[in-house]
Design a protein around this motif. Structure first.
Motif, PDB file in Angstrom:
ATOM      1  N   UNK A 176      40.194  33.443  43.583  1.00 52.16           N
ATOM      2  CA  UNK A 176      40.147  34.709  44.320  1.00 52.16           C
ATOM      3  C   UNK A 176      38.800  35.414  44.191  1.00 52.16           C
ATOM      4  N   UNK A 205      46.140  27.447  44.835  1.00 54.30           N
ATOM      5  CA  UNK A 205      45.566  28.751  45.158  1.00 54.30           C
ATOM      6  C   UNK A 205      45.420  28.979  46.663  1.00 54.30           C
ATOM      7  N   UNK A 207      47.559  29.710  49.154  1.00 51.22           N
ATOM      8  CA  UNK A 207      48.234  30.901  49.674  1.00 51.22           C
ATOM      9  C   UNK A 207      47.598  32.173  49.109  1.00 51.22           C
ATOM     10  N   UNK A 208      47.411  32.180  47.818  1.00 47.97           N
ATOM     11  CA  UNK A 208      46.831  33.353  47.178  1.00 47.97           C
ATOM     12  C   UNK A 208      45.440  33.657  47.736  1.00 47.97           C
ATOM     13  N   UNK A 211      45.751  35.174  51.195  1.00 51.44           N
ATOM     14  CA  UNK A 211      46.159  36.584  51.114  1.00 51.44           C
ATOM     15  C   UNK A 211      44.992  37.489  50.758  1.00 51.44           C
ATOM     16  N   UNK A 212      44.205  37.061  49.779  1.00 51.47           N
ATOM     17  CA  UNK A 212      43.055  37.867  49.345  1.00 51.47           C
ATOM     18  C   UNK A 212      42.090  38.041  50.509  1.00 51.47           C
TER      19      UNK A 212
END
Lengths: 318, 318
Positions: A176, A205, A207-208, A211-212
């Motif tokens: 992220x 990572x 999806x995360x 989103x970020x």
């Protein structure tokens, strides 16, 4: 955090085709399109529009690798709200294959390239733009691009006709903090361009990171149902649909696609969080060595594989 | 972002035991301990220390569900640097079973409870603290706790003897914004306590959420090898070991554990990103309905399952 500016680009057929050599039936693609359309997904990338004349092994691939407009009209006789997209690679597309948008099923043409080929990619973008298409430029393997090269690319991009510029985590190696760094950099140097993000799931990572990026203002979010895509796969469409705040998406039709199409397909084909892909992601490398391992008898010998990649004198990929 | 203050608590045997009823052989546990110790993992949670007298179905479970000190001494005759931990649940532990730390193999006793039982949990913590153990308090299901109840709990915790207070995402429903919100809240109200985090992977956010917590100063990071844990499982130990910046961890022994123990075990037992668990995570619910579904003939009927959970009058879990 608001994400209602976002649009989902489902890449199941295009990136997933890298898993099964585009061996999807017409019925499969039609059901997927219907489900994505009902779910409110904005774009479906239905394949590549490269030229079979410019690629080896073309004759064995399914029709989604070399999309043909006549064929597409039969596959999707009635278009819904979900737009259609195709990807082309610099050096593999014949411009003469691309009809004016008014005569084509396609709405969006995306051009993928490495940073050294941004000039060639932008020339293609201009052609497709002139023929009426929405366009994106997808610069691959950003984690391996040096700052000076990226700044040079930005100079060319900022005055070009491209609509959307993508941040592509080809190796699934970004976290992220990296995503935040890249989004801020792209926003600073390309203030007039909309942005997109394409992630891979090597380190769980995808999806995360998506989103970020979305919360930082990135607009086009690549995903695929059940994460189907090369090697570790992509950000799962179902997670974006379920989780993005303040959006119009509907999870149920995606679950239907998962139940009818994707869970059975995953029984036959392999993608996702698999250790050799985790290792290449952690080492910030292309997954080709891991893909070769998974196709061999030694597919679960991850310690040997790790030793090879981390011992410089026997490293077979560098 | 610095994460060199972090300590990994590997929960493979304890949380993973919820998958296979703690059916791990002594050899398996010994090899896991050796691998974690070589990898530099700080703690291994080797099971529960509840009392079989206080639980139904106790006789069928493996020995890691009701740890016995004499047995543990045989399992781990030579302790390395990796400390040993056990979890107890409020109402299921007999204090008389807990030896003074000087006579036990265990270093850390963690007390799990729901927020309404924080007072009882803190009484247990005091007992274990007095017997010489490191202690943690793990408040479960935080996503379903109302603010006033949490503030009341903080009042009791802040003057207690507990060393570490955990943020537990029991349902795997939190994203990075939620984690950030909770960490800041815990830091504000418990300025003198160290913090821990325990995540579940229903939405593929366990690793990402753990990283976010670590960068905000959370010290104890729960994980399990290959993510083995109830339902969608936990943050994978291998990802923390591979990715945490500025730490002493060594990935190779974890890969060895994965190759020798965990990949073969995953062929027989099921955990991880599986759609019914994704659905309960997205809906912020306990996974018990999804676990029941996966144990039934309808295990892949996710559309029906979703309809049941989202249609109030037939919702079987509320």
């Amino acid at each position: 955090m608001k994400t209602n500016h976002c649009k989902i680009v489902d890449c199941t057929i295009r990136d997933g085709g890298l898993v099964n050599n585009w061996d999807f039936s017409v019925d499969f693609v039609q059901k997927l399109y219907a489900g994505l359309n009902e779910a409110g997904v904005d774009y479906m990338e239905i394949g590549y529009k490269n030229s079979p004349k410019l690629l080896k092994g073309a004759e064995e691939a399914g029709p989604w690798r070399f999309l043909n407009d006549d064929f597409l009209r039969k596959v999707i006789p009635q278009k819904g709200n979900t737009k259609l997209s195709a990807l082309v690679d610099v050096g593999r597309v014949d411009e003469n294959d691309i009809l004016p948008r008014s005569e084509s099923m396609l709405d969006l043409i995306r051009v993928a390239c490495y940073s050294k080929d941004v000039d060639k990619a932008l020339a293609l973008v201009q052609t497709f733009h002139d023929r009426g298409y929405e366009t994106t430029l997808n610069i691959m393997a950003l984690s391996n691009v040096m700052e000076n090269e990226l700044l040079e690319a930005f100079e060319m991009i900022k005055d070009s006709s491209v609509d959307v510029v993508y941040i592509v985590d080809s190796y699934g190696s970004l976290d992220h903090n990296d995503v935040k760094y890249l989004v801020e950099k792209f926003k600073t140097h390309l203030p007039n361009k909309r942005l997109g993000v394409h992630t891979h799931n090597n380190m769980q990572l995808a999806f995360s990171n998506t989103l970020v990026a979305a919360e930082l203002g990135v607009e086009l979010l690549d995903a695929s149902v059940y994460g189907m895509g090369r090697a570790a796969g992509n950000c799962p469409t179902e997670l974006l649909v379920a989780h993005l705040k303040g959006t119009k998406y509907n999870l149920r039709p995606v679950l239907d696609v998962l139940e009818q199409l994707m869970v059975p397909l995953r029984e036959k084909e392999e993608w996702g969080y698999i250790l050799p892909y985790m290792i290449t992601g952690a080492l910030d490398e292309h997954p080709r060595s891991a893909m070769a391992l998974r196709a061999s008898e030694d597919k679960d010998k991850v310690v040997d594989f790790y030793d090879k990649l981390t011992t410089p004198e026997v490293n077979f990929d560098k």
